[in-house]
Each structure stands twice: as structure tokens, then as C-alpha cells.
Design a protein around this motif. Structure first.
Motif, PDB file in Angstrom:
ATOM      1  N   GLN A  75     -55.207 -42.216  -8.221  1.00  0.00           N
ATOM      2  CA  GLN A  75     -54.895 -42.928  -9.461  1.00  0.00           C
ATOM      3  C   GLN A  75     -53.466 -43.470  -9.406  1.00  0.00           C
ATOM      4  O   GLN A  75     -52.627 -42.978  -8.649  1.00  0.00           O
ATOM      5  CB  GLN A  75     -55.095 -42.011 -10.662  1.00  0.00           C
ATOM      6  N   PRO A  76     -53.167 -44.485 -10.205  1.00  0.00           N
ATOM      7  CA  PRO A  76     -51.808 -45.045 -10.201  1.00  0.00           C
ATOM      8  C   PRO A  76     -50.794 -44.083 -10.802  1.00  0.00           C
ATOM      9  O   PRO A  76     -51.159 -43.125 -11.479  1.00  0.00           O
ATOM     10  CB  PRO A  76     -51.946 -46.311 -11.043  1.00  0.00           C
ATOM     11  N   TYR A  77     -49.549 -44.364 -10.551  1.00  0.00           N
ATOM     12  CA  TYR A  77     -48.442 -43.586 -11.129  1.00  0.00           C
ATOM     13  C   TYR A  77     -47.503 -44.556 -11.830  1.00  0.00           C
ATOM     14  O   TYR A  77     -47.519 -45.758 -11.557  1.00  0.00           O
ATOM     15  CB  TYR A  77     -47.709 -42.781 -10.045  1.00  0.00           C
ATOM     16  N   ASP A  78     -46.717 -44.031 -12.751  1.00  0.00           N
ATOM     17  CA  ASP A  78     -45.773 -44.862 -13.506  1.00  0.00           C
ATOM     18  C   ASP A  78     -44.834 -45.593 -12.562  1.00  0.00           C
ATOM     19  O   ASP A  78     -44.192 -44.964 -11.704  1.00  0.00           O
ATOM     20  CB  ASP A  78     -44.950 -44.003 -14.472  1.00  0.00           C
ATOM     21  N   GLY A  79     -44.785 -46.899 -12.686  1.00  0.00           N
ATOM     22  CA  GLY A  79     -43.901 -47.711 -11.863  1.00  0.00           C
ATOM     23  C   GLY A  79     -44.518 -48.155 -10.549  1.00  0.00           C
ATOM     24  O   GLY A  79     -43.923 -48.947  -9.825  1.00  0.00           O
ATOM     25  N   PRO A 107     -44.337 -43.927  -0.181  1.00  0.00           N
ATOM     26  CA  PRO A 107     -43.348 -43.008  -0.747  1.00  0.00           C
ATOM     27  C   PRO A 107     -43.504 -42.788  -2.251  1.00  0.00           C
ATOM     28  O   PRO A 107     -43.245 -41.688  -2.744  1.00  0.00           O
ATOM     29  CB  PRO A 107     -42.004 -43.652  -0.416  1.00  0.00           C
ATOM     30  N   GLY A 108     -43.934 -43.814  -2.983  1.00  0.00           N
ATOM     31  CA  GLY A 108     -44.118 -43.649  -4.421  1.00  0.00           C
ATOM     32  C   GLY A 108     -45.216 -42.647  -4.738  1.00  0.00           C
ATOM     33  O   GLY A 108     -45.051 -41.767  -5.585  1.00  0.00           O
ATOM     34  N   TYR A 109     -46.347 -42.774  -4.054  1.00  0.00           N
ATOM     35  CA  TYR A 109     -47.455 -41.821  -4.243  1.00  0.00           C
ATOM     36  C   TYR A 109     -47.041 -40.427  -3.785  1.00  0.00           C
ATOM     37  O   TYR A 109     -47.338 -39.437  -4.435  1.00  0.00           O
ATOM     38  CB  TYR A 109     -48.703 -42.263  -3.458  1.00  0.00           C
ATOM     39  N   ARG A 110     -46.346 -40.374  -2.650  1.00  0.00           N
ATOM     40  CA  ARG A 110     -45.915 -39.098  -2.091  1.00  0.00           C
ATOM     41  C   ARG A 110     -44.994 -38.366  -3.059  1.00  0.00           C
ATOM     42  O   ARG A 110     -45.081 -37.150  -3.215  1.00  0.00           O
ATOM     43  CB  ARG A 110     -45.192 -39.370  -0.769  1.00  0.00           C
ATOM     44  N   SER A 111     -44.134 -39.098  -3.724  1.00  0.00           N
ATOM     45  CA  SER A 111     -43.184 -38.509  -4.668  1.00  0.00           C
ATOM     46  C   SER A 111     -43.853 -38.158  -5.995  1.00  0.00           C
ATOM     47  O   SER A 111     -43.677 -37.053  -6.525  1.00  0.00           O
ATOM     48  CB  SER A 111     -42.030 -39.489  -4.892  1.00  0.00           C
ATOM     49  N   ALA A 112     -44.632 -39.082  -6.550  1.00  0.00           N
ATOM     50  CA  ALA A 112     -45.246 -38.887  -7.871  1.00  0.00           C
ATOM     51  C   ALA A 112     -46.455 -37.953  -7.822  1.00  0.00           C
ATOM     52  O   ALA A 112     -46.759 -37.279  -8.804  1.00  0.00           O
ATOM     53  CB  ALA A 112     -45.660 -40.237  -8.452  1.00  0.00           C
TER      54      ALA A 112
END
Length: 122
Positions: A75-79, A107-112
Motif C-alpha cells: 500500500q502507499p505511504y504518506d509522501g 527507500p521510501g517504502y523501506r523507511s515507512a
């Protein structure tokens, strides 16, 4: 045609680029189709879960070991990209429209670490 996870994984490996083309849903869907299963189309990667389940895939339980042919829908994440992400596992590496470092695909998915489901067809 029966599910051939080897053909699906081979297609994914042979067609993946070196970086994201923002077409993960399309590439993963085509890999699944190369394995003999048509999951149809969905508006975005995040929306493929129902199609995958209707095609006979089941959701993996916690702690189940990944296998060739497993598919993740994230699923998507904020930003991040509102379309979410989708990829297929070849037994060693995750592929979408590119060869991924891990399941997260960036990296965005990995972090969120947004919610996701992994699917398997036996």
C-alpha cells in the motif's frame, strides 16, 4: 493453463530494468501472466490484491518462508507514490519493473514500511 511459477520468475528477471520505470503493476501482472495466470487489470499496483485472490492465490501467513512465484502488493505511504507497489519473488530476488534490492522496492517504502500482503498460488 496451470500456474508455472518458474516461467513467471523467468519473465520477471528477463524483463526487469535497472531502475524503476513507475510501471511495477504492469510488469508484475505480465510476469504472472507468463506463468499462466491472468489476473486482469487494476487501476494501481495497490489495487491488485483482489484480482490476485480471485485468480487462486492465497495470502501468506506470518512467518511463512518466501518461495519463487510469491507476489507482494504494498500500500502507499504518506509522501510516496499513491499507486503503491507490486513485485514478484524469484526465490532470491524481488522484481517489478526493475531488479529490487529487497521486497520494499525503494527507500521510501523501506523507511515507512506501509501495510502489505504477500500472495502464493500453489
Amino acid at each position: 493453463m496451470a500456474w508455472n511459477k518458474h516461467a513467471a520468475a523467468l519473465y520477471a528477471r528477463q524483463n526487469a530494468g535497472t531502475s524503476s520505470q513507475k510501471r511495477c503493476g504492469e510488469f508484475t501482472r505480465k510476469a504472472i501472466r507468463a506463468g499462466g495466470v491472468d489476473i486482469g487489470n487494476a487501476p494501481n499496483a495497490k489495487d491488485y490484491g483482489g484480482n490476485i485472490e480471485r485468480a487462486g492465490f492465497r495470502i501468506l501467513g506470518q512467518g511463512e518462508t518466501l518461495q519463487e512465484g510469491d507476489v507482494v502488493v504494498i500500500q502507499p505511504y504518506d509522501g510516496g507514490n499513491p499507486a503503491g507497489h507490486m513485485a514478484i519473488y524469484d526465490g532470491t530476488t524481488w522484481y517489478s519493473d526493475f531488479r529490487q534490492r529487497d521486497m520494499w522496492g525503494g527507500p521510501g517504502y523501506r523507511s515507512a514500511r506501509p501495510s502489505y500482503k504477500i500472495y502464493r498460488k500453489n
